[in-house]
Design an enzyme around this catalytic site. Sequence first.
Site, PDB file in Angstrom:
ATOM      1  CB  ILE A 188      -0.975  -0.017   1.200  1.00  0.00           C
ATOM      2  CG1 ILE A 188      -1.890  -1.242   1.097  1.00  0.00           C
ATOM      3  CG2 ILE A 188      -1.812   1.260   1.233  1.00  0.00           C
ATOM      4  CD1 ILE A 188      -2.794  -1.466   2.297  1.00  0.00           C
TER       5      ILE A 188
ATOM      6  CG  ASP B   5     -10.103   3.894   6.711  1.00  0.00           C
ATOM      7  OD1 ASP B   5     -11.313   4.217   6.679  1.00  0.00           O
ATOM      8  OD2 ASP B   5      -9.686   2.806   6.275  1.00  0.00           O
TER       9      ASP B   5
ATOM     10  CD  GLU C 110     -11.098  -0.018  13.281  1.00  0.00           C
ATOM     11  OE1 GLU C 110     -11.660  -0.933  12.650  1.00  0.00           O
ATOM     12  OE2 GLU C 110     -10.141   0.614  12.835  1.00  0.00           O
TER      13      GLU C 110
ATOM     14  CG  HIS D 228     -11.126  -0.454   9.080  1.00  0.00           C
ATOM     15  ND1 HIS D 228     -10.576  -1.158  10.113  1.00  0.00           N
ATOM     16  CD2 HIS D 228     -10.421  -0.818   7.969  1.00  0.00           C
ATOM     17  CE1 HIS D 228      -9.596  -1.933   9.658  1.00  0.00           C
ATOM     18  NE2 HIS D 228      -9.491  -1.737   8.354  1.00  0.00           N
TER      19      HIS D 228
ATOM     20  CB  ALA E  45     -10.273  -2.997   1.614  1.00  0.00           C
TER      21      ALA E  45
HETATM   22  P1  NAD Z   1       2.887  -4.830   3.551  1.00  0.00           P
HETATM   23  O1  NAD Z   1       3.267  -5.975   4.425  1.00  0.00           O
HETATM   24  O2  NAD Z   1       2.957  -5.007   2.083  1.00  0.00           O
HETATM   25  O3  NAD Z   1       3.758  -3.551   3.933  1.00  0.00           O
HETATM   26  C1  NAD Z   1       4.074  -3.190   5.246  1.00  0.00           C
HETATM   27  C2  NAD Z   1       5.461  -2.580   5.215  1.00  0.00           C
HETATM   28  O4  NAD Z   1       5.751  -2.053   6.499  1.00  0.00           O
HETATM   29  C3  NAD Z   1       6.577  -3.611   4.876  1.00  0.00           C
HETATM   30  O5  NAD Z   1       7.316  -3.165   3.770  1.00  0.00           O
HETATM   31  C4  NAD Z   1       7.424  -3.645   6.143  1.00  0.00           C
HETATM   32  O6  NAD Z   1       8.778  -3.831   5.852  1.00  0.00           O
HETATM   33  C5  NAD Z   1       7.152  -2.262   6.713  1.00  0.00           C
HETATM   34  N1  NAD Z   1       7.442  -2.125   8.145  1.00  0.00           N
HETATM   35  C6  NAD Z   1       7.318  -3.061   9.107  1.00  0.00           C
HETATM   36  N2  NAD Z   1       7.680  -2.519  10.292  1.00  0.00           N
HETATM   37  C7  NAD Z   1       8.034  -1.239  10.047  1.00  0.00           C
HETATM   38  C8  NAD Z   1       8.487  -0.168  10.857  1.00  0.00           C
HETATM   39  N3  NAD Z   1       8.654  -0.308  12.165  1.00  0.00           N
HETATM   40  N4  NAD Z   1       8.747   1.024  10.274  1.00  0.00           N
HETATM   41  C9  NAD Z   1       8.574   1.189   8.936  1.00  0.00           C
HETATM   42  N5  NAD Z   1       8.168   0.207   8.118  1.00  0.00           N
HETATM   43  C10 NAD Z   1       7.886  -0.985   8.668  1.00  0.00           C
HETATM   44  O7  NAD Z   1       1.408  -4.424   4.020  1.00  0.00           O
HETATM   45  P2  NAD Z   1       0.350  -3.566   3.180  1.00  0.00           P
HETATM   46  O8  NAD Z   1      -0.489  -4.484   2.367  1.00  0.00           O
HETATM   47  O9  NAD Z   1       1.032  -2.440   2.523  1.00  0.00           O
HETATM   48  O10 NAD Z   1      -0.567  -3.042   4.385  1.00  0.00           O
HETATM   49  C11 NAD Z   1      -0.111  -1.987   5.211  1.00  0.00           C
HETATM   50  C12 NAD Z   1      -1.114  -1.725   6.338  1.00  0.00           C
HETATM   51  O11 NAD Z   1      -2.379  -1.361   5.795  1.00  0.00           O
HETATM   52  C13 NAD Z   1      -1.377  -2.927   7.243  1.00  0.00           C
HETATM   53  O12 NAD Z   1      -1.431  -2.477   8.589  1.00  0.00           O
HETATM   54  C14 NAD Z   1      -2.754  -3.385   6.833  1.00  0.00           C
HETATM   55  O13 NAD Z   1      -3.416  -4.051   7.871  1.00  0.00           O
HETATM   56  C15 NAD Z   1      -3.399  -2.050   6.501  1.00  0.00           C
HETATM   57  N6  NAD Z   1      -4.601  -2.120   5.656  1.00  0.00           N
HETATM   58  C16 NAD Z   1      -5.616  -1.256   5.923  1.00  0.00           C
HETATM   59  C17 NAD Z   1      -6.768  -1.290   5.155  1.00  0.00           C
HETATM   60  C18 NAD Z   1      -7.906  -0.341   5.421  1.00  0.00           C
HETATM   61  O14 NAD Z   1      -9.041  -0.680   5.147  1.00  0.00           O
HETATM   62  N7  NAD Z   1      -7.634   0.849   5.933  1.00  0.00           N
HETATM   63  C19 NAD Z   1      -6.890  -2.217   4.105  1.00  0.00           C
HETATM   64  C20 NAD Z   1      -5.827  -3.061   3.833  1.00  0.00           C
HETATM   65  C21 NAD Z   1      -4.670  -3.005   4.621  1.00  0.00           C
END
Ligand code: NAD
Length: 315
Positions: free
Chosen positions: A157, A267, A272, A290, A293
């Site tokens: 993301i 979001d 929650e 939230h 997605a």
């Molecule tokens: P991803 O695993 O592809 O990316 C997460 C990144 O964070 C990785 O590159 C990892 O190396 C990095 N990371 C881990 N610890 C870290 C730190 N301390 N400092 C900096 N970077 C760090 O995950 P994604 O698919 O990109 O999802 C990211 C977030 O979005 C997750 O928390 C997921 O649950 C959330 N999300 C939210 C929604 C929504 O509806 N708002 C929908 C989907 C995902």
Amino acid sequence: MKILANDGIAPIGKQQLEAVGFTVVTETVPQHELIKTINNENYVALLVRSATTVRKDLIDACPNLKLIGRGGVGMDNIDVAYAKEKGLYVINTPASSSQSVAELVMAHLFGAVRFVYDANRQMPTNGATGFNTLKKKYAKGIELRGKTLGIIGFGRIGQVTASYALGCGMNVIFTDPFAEKATVNVKVGNQQVAIELSSISKDELLQNADFISLHVPKLDQPAIGNEEFAKMKDGVIIINAARGGVIDENALIAHLNSGKVAHAALDVFENEPTPSEDLLKHPKISLTPHIGAATLEAQDRIGEELAVQIISLLS
Ligand code: NAD
């Protein structure tokens, strides 16, 4: 074989599963009745999004369950390691929603810099009597182009968000301890432009970003707390569409009240589905429940991705 999609599944995913003989039930069973229902109805798979939780007690009490599926990314509502230890398949759909979450981040960002969220609150009650007062109040908008977006967490993301921001003419910096470099493909019309970016330190990002967007998984400690706020530019704008608790919510409110942080967009929330009233009522926070997605496209992709995996694992 029966599947309970307790938080729903897109029709296309249901159709694909039913086409190969699964029965898919999409009624929502309350959390406290889940174990009884799964056993009585002999469900072999339980599909959830973020609302239903799947903890050890459920895993232990439902011996016929073979698969737990999470429509989406974060698996913090599932005891994944324990389920796998007990021999269950645990699947999710990591890539399906990245674009939709990134677009929501941009929506919050555009809304924040032009006070759209606040104007939408004020106009229905004060628009007719205080039009010019409101016009003056919102006369300090800023443009996104040329400003710097700092992205914390540069996975799926984070990178898609970067592609949108770069496409808008913003500068993008990122910090991620596990991604030294990344190539971000920016779509411009029918063409793709590849932009190379390198991770910088978190401190450097905090000091240089005009806007900060969080895209890390749920961590043991908030990624942003008092210490991090102190290092940011005055008037910074913060967006959290990752997970509740990734920002220390009390620290956020304190720094919004002091003026250090100009606006926040959330979001996701701790607690929650009952977020803190102080956040919900704060005049400087743009809010969504939230829904990162929650687009038709992402839900279709999630449904299809779940169906393909379930068919390959259980058929
Ligand atoms: P991803 O695993 O592809 O990316 C997460 C990144 O964070 C990785 O590159 C990892 O190396 C990095 N990371 C881990 N610890 C870290 C730190 N301390 N400092 C900096 N970077 C760090 O995950 P994604 O698919 O990109 O999802 C990211 C977030 O979005 C997750 O928390 C997921 O649950 C959330 N999300 C939210 C929604 C929504 O509806 N708002 C929908 C989907 C995902």
